[in-house]
Design an enzyme around this catalytic site. Structure first.
Site, PDB file in Angstrom:
ATOM      1  CE  LYS A 181      -2.787  -0.950  -2.480  1.00 12.66           C
ATOM      2  NZ  LYS A 181      -2.431  -0.409  -1.158  1.00 12.66           N
TER       3      LYS A 181
ATOM      4  NE  ARG B 147       5.731  -2.741   2.796  1.00 13.05           N
ATOM      5  CZ  ARG B 147       4.881  -2.087   2.013  1.00 13.05           C
ATOM      6  NH1 ARG B 147       3.984  -2.752   1.321  1.00 13.05           N
ATOM      7  NH2 ARG B 147       4.919  -0.780   1.929  1.00 13.05           N
TER       8      ARG B 147
ATOM      9  NE  ARG C 218      -1.282   4.944  -5.011  1.00  9.05           N
ATOM     10  CZ  ARG C 218      -0.655   3.823  -4.694  1.00  9.05           C
ATOM     11  NH1 ARG C 218      -0.736   2.763  -5.455  1.00  9.05           N
ATOM     12  NH2 ARG C 218       0.031   3.765  -3.597  1.00  9.05           N
TER      13      ARG C 218
ATOM     14  NE  ARG D 279       7.322  -0.056  -0.672  1.00 10.02           N
ATOM     15  CZ  ARG D 279       6.049  -0.107  -1.069  1.00 10.02           C
ATOM     16  NH1 ARG D 279       5.522  -1.253  -1.399  1.00 10.02           N
ATOM     17  NH2 ARG D 279       5.314   0.977  -1.129  1.00 10.02           N
TER      18      ARG D 279
ATOM     19  NE  ARG E 170       3.635   4.624   1.067  1.00  8.27           N
ATOM     20  CZ  ARG E 170       4.045   3.467   1.589  1.00  8.27           C
ATOM     21  NH1 ARG E 170       5.019   3.441   2.485  1.00  8.27           N
ATOM     22  NH2 ARG E 170       3.471   2.353   1.222  1.00  8.27           N
TER      23      ARG E 170
HETATM   24  P1  AP5 Z   1       1.170  -5.205   1.663  1.00  9.97           P
HETATM   25  O1  AP5 Z   1       0.423  -6.315   1.037  1.00  9.97           O
HETATM   26  O2  AP5 Z   1       2.581  -4.976   1.260  1.00  9.97           O
HETATM   27  O3  AP5 Z   1       0.310  -3.851   1.563  1.00  9.97           O
HETATM   28  P2  AP5 Z   1      -0.086  -2.994   0.296  1.00  9.97           P
HETATM   29  O4  AP5 Z   1      -1.538  -2.646   0.432  1.00  9.97           O
HETATM   30  O5  AP5 Z   1       0.335  -3.670  -0.966  1.00  9.97           O
HETATM   31  O6  AP5 Z   1       0.757  -1.715   0.655  1.00  9.97           O
HETATM   32  P3  AP5 Z   1       1.772  -0.838  -0.206  1.00  9.97           P
HETATM   33  O7  AP5 Z   1       2.545  -0.030   0.799  1.00  9.97           O
HETATM   34  O8  AP5 Z   1       2.568  -1.640  -1.166  1.00  9.97           O
HETATM   35  O9  AP5 Z   1       0.784   0.049  -0.963  1.00  9.97           O
HETATM   36  P4  AP5 Z   1       1.041   1.418  -1.514  1.00  9.97           P
HETATM   37  O10 AP5 Z   1      -0.244   1.586  -2.184  1.00  9.97           O
HETATM   38  O11 AP5 Z   1       1.417   2.491  -0.589  1.00  9.97           O
HETATM   39  O12 AP5 Z   1       2.396   1.218  -2.342  1.00  9.97           O
HETATM   40  P5  AP5 Z   1       2.679   1.011  -3.887  1.00  9.97           P
HETATM   41  O13 AP5 Z   1       3.811   0.088  -3.993  1.00  9.97           O
HETATM   42  O14 AP5 Z   1       1.427   0.724  -4.621  1.00  9.97           O
HETATM   43  O15 AP5 Z   1       1.109  -5.417   3.253  1.00  9.97           O
HETATM   44  C1  AP5 Z   1       1.753  -4.533   4.134  1.00  9.97           C
HETATM   45  C2  AP5 Z   1       2.327  -5.328   5.321  1.00  9.97           C
HETATM   46  O16 AP5 Z   1       1.270  -5.921   6.047  1.00  9.97           O
HETATM   47  C3  AP5 Z   1       3.243  -6.492   4.903  1.00  9.97           C
HETATM   48  O17 AP5 Z   1       4.306  -6.549   5.811  1.00  9.97           O
HETATM   49  C4  AP5 Z   1       2.346  -7.750   5.008  1.00  9.97           C
HETATM   50  O18 AP5 Z   1       3.091  -8.887   5.365  1.00  9.97           O
HETATM   51  C5  AP5 Z   1       1.388  -7.347   6.122  1.00  9.97           C
HETATM   52  N1  AP5 Z   1       0.045  -7.901   5.899  1.00  9.97           N
HETATM   53  C6  AP5 Z   1      -0.643  -7.865   4.722  1.00  9.97           C
HETATM   54  N2  AP5 Z   1      -1.849  -8.438   4.865  1.00  9.97           N
HETATM   55  C7  AP5 Z   1      -1.934  -8.819   6.171  1.00  9.97           C
HETATM   56  C8  AP5 Z   1      -2.938  -9.468   6.942  1.00  9.97           C
HETATM   57  N3  AP5 Z   1      -4.108  -9.847   6.404  1.00  9.97           N
HETATM   58  N4  AP5 Z   1      -2.680  -9.706   8.253  1.00  9.97           N
HETATM   59  C9  AP5 Z   1      -1.512  -9.338   8.813  1.00  9.97           C
HETATM   60  N5  AP5 Z   1      -0.516  -8.726   8.127  1.00  9.97           N
HETATM   61  C10 AP5 Z   1      -0.719  -8.467   6.829  1.00  9.97           C
HETATM   62  O19 AP5 Z   1       3.117   2.476  -4.321  1.00  9.97           O
HETATM   63  C11 AP5 Z   1       4.350   3.031  -3.916  1.00  9.97           C
HETATM   64  C12 AP5 Z   1       4.501   4.417  -4.536  1.00  9.97           C
HETATM   65  O20 AP5 Z   1       4.482   4.324  -5.987  1.00  9.97           O
HETATM   66  C13 AP5 Z   1       3.377   5.420  -4.224  1.00  9.97           C
HETATM   67  O21 AP5 Z   1       3.590   6.093  -3.011  1.00  9.97           O
HETATM   68  C14 AP5 Z   1       3.471   6.363  -5.438  1.00  9.97           C
HETATM   69  O22 AP5 Z   1       4.554   7.256  -5.320  1.00  9.97           O
HETATM   70  C15 AP5 Z   1       3.781   5.411  -6.577  1.00  9.97           C
HETATM   71  N6  AP5 Z   1       2.574   4.887  -7.247  1.00  9.97           N
HETATM   72  C16 AP5 Z   1       2.170   3.589  -7.306  1.00  9.97           C
HETATM   73  N7  AP5 Z   1       1.028   3.487  -8.007  1.00  9.97           N
HETATM   74  C17 AP5 Z   1       0.687   4.739  -8.394  1.00  9.97           C
HETATM   75  C18 AP5 Z   1      -0.409   5.285  -9.133  1.00  9.97           C
HETATM   76  N8  AP5 Z   1      -1.387   4.499  -9.616  1.00  9.97           N
HETATM   77  N9  AP5 Z   1      -0.443   6.625  -9.325  1.00  9.97           N
HETATM   78  C19 AP5 Z   1       0.547   7.428  -8.854  1.00  9.97           C
HETATM   79  N10 AP5 Z   1       1.603   6.976  -8.146  1.00  9.97           N
HETATM   80  C20 AP5 Z   1       1.677   5.630  -7.911  1.00  9.97           C
END
Ligand code: AP5
Length: 215
Positions: free
Chosen positions: A14, A128, A89, A161, A172
């Protein structure tokens, strides 16, 4: 106000796609995870409340993240276009977003579900690396920086991270399947859902697929 939502499991790509879509679509990227990590870093009240949940890989309370996002969207005005990454979410968050969008006379243009197999998600999260200064994201194999371990954009040493350790990743993924996956049917019922294959091809291929899938 016009909203595009990026929906997908942790590691679905994402954040990586969002950075590229900002210029393609002329939207403002809003990452709930980045906002929360910034709040933790700054030691704000919201950050202190969120920190424990994030370390365990659990969702922070709906009211906490809902307030942050609602304030941000309301401040942008009626003509703003947003790309939401990581929000909503839960069904409660989706209902809250629907209320804010309706109040602003806006619409949800599309909800893009990025489909990626679990084994690939785990590999992506294990590899990552992120920049602690500018939040740029990399992967040791799929998307390496020009100089190993150093951010291309600002030269800072890259880190893992804290929630990308194997135990927290398992939690997660379980949290996603239980609390966030129901949103697929929720948005399907509202006829805004489009599904995109998020694993095949390069990062640019996935980005292109998203652009083409948008109504
Ligand atoms: P990346 O783009 O970083 O993936 P992502 O989908 O953004 O994954 P996240 O881990 O950031 O999502 P998340 O939803 O768990 O975390 P968030 O920060 O929102 O890609 C991942 C890896 O793959 C990278 O190394 C990239 O280079 C590689 N890659 C990407 N695309 C690729 C491709 N096409 N081909 C090959 N490689 C690729 O949330 C963190 C925490 O915050 C949560 O656990 C929760 O505690 C809290 N939180 C956040 N939002 C909320 C909410 N709305 N409600 C409640 N708690 C929340």
């Amino acid at each position: 106000m016009e909203i595009i939502i990026l929906l997908g499991a942790p590691g679905a790509g994402k954040g990586t796609a969002a950075v590229r879509l900002v210029t393609r679509l002329g939207v403002k990227h809003v990452s709930s995870g980045d906002l929360l990590r910034q709040a933790v870093k700054q030691g704000t009240a919201a950050g202190k409340e969120a920190e424990g949940f994030m370390k365990r890989g659990e969702l922070v309370p709906d009211a906490l993240i809902g307030r942050i996002i609602a304030d941000l969207l309301a401040a942008g005005g009626r003509d703003a276009k947003y790309l939401l990454d990581g929000f909503p979410r839960t069904v409660a968050q989706a209902e809250m977003l629907e209320r804010v969008v309706t109040e602003q006379g806006g619409r949800i243009r599309a909800t893009v579900m990025m489909d990626v197999d679990e084994a690939i998600l785990i590999d992506r999260l294990a590899g990552r690396r992120v920049c602690p200064t500018c939040a740029a994201g990399y992967h040791v194999r799929n998307l390496p920086p020009k100089v190993t371990g150093v951010c291309d954009a600002c030269g800072t040493a890259l880190v893992q991270r804290p929630d990308d350790n194997p135990e927290t990743v398992q939690n997660r993924l379980a949290v996603f399947n239980k609390q966030t996956a129901p949103l697929i049917a929720w948005y399907q019922a509202r006829q805004t859902l489009v599904r995109v294959e998020g694993a095949a091809g390069s990062v640019d291929d996935v980005t292109e697929r998203i652009v083409r899938a948008l109504p």
